[in-house]
Design a protein around this motif. Structure first.
Motif, PDB file in Angstrom:
ATOM      1  N   LEU A   1     101.439 -29.764   4.215  1.00  0.00           N
ATOM      2  CA  LEU A   1     102.087 -28.860   3.586  1.00  0.00           C
ATOM      3  C   LEU A   1     102.959 -29.048   2.231  1.00  0.00           C
ATOM      4  CD1 LEU A   1     103.342 -26.546   6.424  1.00  0.00           C
ATOM      5  CD2 LEU A   1     101.662 -25.625   4.825  1.00  0.00           C
ATOM      6  N   ILE A   2     103.227 -30.471   2.597  1.00  0.00           N
ATOM      7  CA  ILE A   2     104.225 -30.949   1.394  1.00  0.00           C
ATOM      8  C   ILE A   2     103.500 -32.165   0.453  1.00  0.00           C
ATOM      9  CG2 ILE A   2     106.373 -32.337   1.060  1.00  0.00           C
ATOM     10  CD1 ILE A   2     106.761 -29.438   2.012  1.00  0.00           C
ATOM     11  N   LEU A   3     103.081 -33.096   1.254  1.00  0.00           N
ATOM     12  CA  LEU A   3     102.685 -34.311   0.611  1.00  0.00           C
ATOM     13  C   LEU A   3     101.372 -34.028  -0.368  1.00  0.00           C
ATOM     14  CD1 LEU A   3     102.596 -36.901   3.410  1.00  0.00           C
ATOM     15  CD2 LEU A   3     104.526 -36.660   1.543  1.00  0.00           C
ATOM     16  N   PRO A   4     100.355 -33.314  -0.346  1.00  0.00           N
ATOM     17  CA  PRO A   4      99.364 -33.180  -1.419  1.00  0.00           C
ATOM     18  C   PRO A   4     100.202 -32.700  -2.536  1.00  0.00           C
ATOM     19  CG  PRO A   4      98.655 -32.266   0.683  1.00  0.00           C
ATOM     20  CD  PRO A   4      99.942 -32.708   0.842  1.00  0.00           C
TER      21      PRO A   4
ATOM     22  N   ILE B   1      97.849 -35.302  -5.292  1.00  0.00           N
ATOM     23  CA  ILE B   1      96.553 -36.013  -4.655  1.00  0.00           C
ATOM     24  C   ILE B   1      96.010 -34.546  -3.825  1.00  0.00           C
ATOM     25  CG2 ILE B   1      95.198 -37.370  -3.275  1.00  0.00           C
ATOM     26  CD1 ILE B   1      97.571 -39.412  -3.867  1.00  0.00           C
ATOM     27  N   ALA B   2      94.955 -33.850  -4.473  1.00  0.00           N
ATOM     28  CA  ALA B   2      94.413 -32.686  -3.775  1.00  0.00           C
ATOM     29  C   ALA B   2      95.381 -31.841  -3.375  1.00  0.00           C
ATOM     30  CB  ALA B   2      93.529 -33.378  -2.563  1.00  0.00           C
ATOM     31  N   PRO B   3      96.146 -31.116  -4.194  1.00  0.00           N
ATOM     32  CA  PRO B   3      97.274 -30.063  -4.030  1.00  0.00           C
ATOM     33  C   PRO B   3      96.628 -28.844  -3.490  1.00  0.00           C
ATOM     34  CG  PRO B   3      97.056 -30.461  -6.447  1.00  0.00           C
ATOM     35  CD  PRO B   3      96.144 -31.416  -5.870  1.00  0.00           C
ATOM     36  N   VAL B   4      95.097 -28.751  -3.637  1.00  0.00           N
ATOM     37  CA  VAL B   4      94.985 -27.463  -2.822  1.00  0.00           C
ATOM     38  C   VAL B   4      94.775 -27.550  -1.472  1.00  0.00           C
ATOM     39  CG1 VAL B   4      92.399 -28.219  -2.707  1.00  0.00           C
ATOM     40  CG2 VAL B   4      92.830 -25.929  -3.142  1.00  0.00           C
TER      41      VAL B   4
END
Length: 127
Positions: free
Chosen positions: A62-65, A70-73
């Motif tokens: 829920l946070i790191l992307p 990196i692949a925020p989808v």
């Protein structure tokens, strides 16, 4: 809207982190003794641990992307997965007559649905 979505995702991540940590690192018998932990008495140790690991992964997803770009989808995809997890939790708690926990899970479901909808449609992350 972006700030609201970040706050909602952060809240869900915190809930997932706490839930995942407890299910992963607290013994099943101790969880069953806690209020609302009766469902663990009917579940195997591996199942409870797997749910804990999934919740820890959800906290990260829920946070790191988005933070790392990196692949925020994966943020809204994780939110959809959280919706599915909450449906399962609501069914489980409903069968045990724990309707206060069903309501709490429905709140988490609504927040996750908002994050998914917001990040897929309203304010998606753009690279």
């Amino acid at each position: 809207m972006n700030l609201t979505l970040w706050i909602a995702a952060g809240l869900l991540a915190a809930v997932a982190l706490v839930g995942g940590t407890s299910k992963t690192f607290i013994p099943k018998e101790k969880l069953a003794a806690q209020h609302g932990g009766e469902w663990t008495g009917h579940a195997g140790v591996g199942f409870v641990t797997t749910l804990g690991i999934l919740e820890l992964l959800a906290a990260a997803g829920l946070i790191l992307p988005a933070v790392l770009d990196i692949a925020p989808v994966m943020v809204p995809v994780t939110a959809v997965c959280w919706v599915l997890l909450m449906i399962g939790a609501m069914i489980t708690h409903g069968r045990l007559g724990q309707f206060n926990l069903v309501m709490l899970n429905s709140v988490y479901l609504a927040i996750a649905g908002f994050v998914a909808w917001g990040r897929f449609a309203l304010e998606p992350f753009t690279s």
